[in-house]
Write an enzyme that holds these catalytic residues in place. Structure first.
Site, mmCIF file in Angstrom:
data_model
loop_
_atom_site.group_PDB
_atom_site.id
_atom_site.type_symbol
_atom_site.label_atom_id
_atom_site.label_comp_id
_atom_site.label_asym_id
_atom_site.label_seq_id
_atom_site.Cartn_x
_atom_site.Cartn_y
_atom_site.Cartn_z
ATOM 1 C CE LYS A 165 -18.742 -4.779 -22.337
ATOM 2 N NZ LYS A 165 -17.611 -4.193 -23.101
ATOM 3 C CG ASP A 193 -14.948 -2.664 -21.298
ATOM 4 O OD1 ASP A 193 -14.519 -1.492 -21.351
ATOM 5 O OD2 ASP A 193 -15.154 -3.355 -22.320
ATOM 6 C CD GLU A 220 -11.633 -4.740 -21.709
ATOM 7 O OE1 GLU A 220 -11.936 -4.285 -22.840
ATOM 8 O OE2 GLU A 220 -11.950 -5.875 -21.326
ATOM 9 C CG ASP A 245 -11.153 -2.214 -26.068
ATOM 10 O OD1 ASP A 245 -10.753 -2.382 -27.237
ATOM 11 O OD2 ASP A 245 -12.206 -2.712 -25.654
ATOM 12 C CE LYS A 269 -12.588 -5.414 -28.027
ATOM 13 N NZ LYS A 269 -13.747 -4.511 -27.768
#
Length: 372
Positions: A165, A193, A220, A245, A269
């Site tokens: 992250k 991400d 992402e 995303d 997702k």
């Protein structure tokens, strides 16, 4: 089919503390706050679903999901559970968006349908077990030394893919990746991400080029999702492939991003797409565009991640999976479901339907709503 008429619907709040806070650029999470949906039909079949609302991403909370789920219970009771399109339309007509709680109902409906077909859910979706699902493990954003320590720990545990992250300044994000590379070497693939953390197109391009030497597989959502018109510029000038995303919620978002040539990859997702019904449409569009795709999640337990794993087997263009959050829980409330093997390999159940249920001992102590 009278036997598949929806007879009752149950909603439960599922709270599970995490082993340590999970932190992204949008903020920390200390405790999982999910909603479990159980749909029962007249013939005694029970379908299970779960959602993990994320206030800063899908604009829902455990409380909004619990209330909106009660509206859905009223419009779905008496409907044929096997007519999923009709059930989805009824929910869409009831309220706009609210994709997280819709996904829990959608998963439960697909569980029932797959059970009635006598097939594991991935086969019901048209998939097959012709590839290995191997999850990454995620390093929370934070101090570079702590991020290095976490990456080393995950590598020692056998994970072959590590997700990191990011979403800070160029200097800090480069320090973070450099520290991780110093700890684990250059051979382990890293995925990053930003969770929309780089505020401008120029800032994102600058950071991505600075990270180019560190063997990054993909990035992402580098910029705020409302800047989707600028995402192509980022993709064109980034040495690292870009994966949409937060800017890719449903099939309409996917179609728009493809038309714009905005990115090379999608992260799908169920909690963004309102469940399988629309996630399959996204995957079909991505496959037609020749994209590689990833299936991820929010903070679902092994129930929701089992649903995601079934979906990941349904399309040949889904190459990556991000199913690590149940490993962060202090407790496991699920019976059945996916199993985590060595190196992050995921084993998907072979029984008819979803193949996962919630332990009754957790449901008995949870706040609940039953519409019968």
């Amino acid at each position: 089919m009278a036997g598949t008429t929806i007879q009752s619907i149950e909603l439960y709040k599922l709270f599970v503390p995490l082993k340590e806070p999970f932190v992204i650029s949008l903020g920390p999470i200390n405790t999982v706050q999910n909603v479990v949906v159980i749909i029962r039909t007249q013939d005694g079949c029970a379908g299970y679903g779960e959602c993990s609302p994320y206030m800063t991403i899908n604009g829902e909370s455990v409380d909004t999901c619990f209330i909106v789920g009660q509206y859905f219970a009223q419009v779905l009771k008496g409907k044929n559970a096997l007519n999923i399109a009709d059930c989805m339309q009824a929910m869409d007509k009831t309220i706009y968006a609210n994709c997280s709680i819709k996904s829990a109902f959608d998963i439960a409906l697909h569980d029932i349908a797959a059970q009635h077909s006598g097939l594991p859910l991935y086969q019901f979706l048209g998939g097959k077990k012709d590839k290995v699902l191997q999850t990454d493990m995620t390093v929370s954003i934070g101090d570079p030394a702590k991020m290095q320590q976490d990456a080393v720990k995950f590598r020692e545990q056998g994970f072959e893919f590590i997700k990191v992250k990011l979403g800070g300044t160029k200097e800090m994000d480069v320090q973070r990746i450099a520290a991780i590379r110093e700890g684990i070497g250059n051979d382990v693939p890293l995925r990053i991400d930003a969770n929309q953390g780089w505020p401008t197109t120029e800032a994102a391009i600058e950071v991505l080029n600075a990270l180019a030497p560190f063997n990054i597989e993909h990035c992402e959502e580098p910029i705020p999702r409302w800047r989707f018109m600028e995402l192509r510029q980022v993709s064109d000038q980034s040495p690292i492939p870009i994966m949409a995303d937060e800017s890719c919620g449903d099939e309409h978002d996917a179609e728009r991003l493809i038309q714009l040539n905005a990115c090379q990859m999608f992260n799908i997702k169920l909690g963004k797409a309102s469940g399988f019904y629309r996630a399959q449409k996204i995957a079909k569009l991505g496959a037609q565009a020749g994209m590689e795709m990833q299936v991820g999640g929010f903070m679902e337990s092994r129930l929701g991640m089992t649903a995601a794993a079934h979906f990941a087997l349904s399309n040949d263009h889904i190459h990556h999976v991000d199913f690590d959050t149940p490993l962060m829980f202090t407790e496991d409330p699920i019976i059945g479901g996916i199993q985590y093997l060595d190196k992050g390999v995921i084993e998907v159940p072979e029984v008819p339907g979803l193949g996962a249920v919630v332990d009754d001992s957790y449901l008995q102590k949870a706040e609940k709503f039953i519409y019968a």
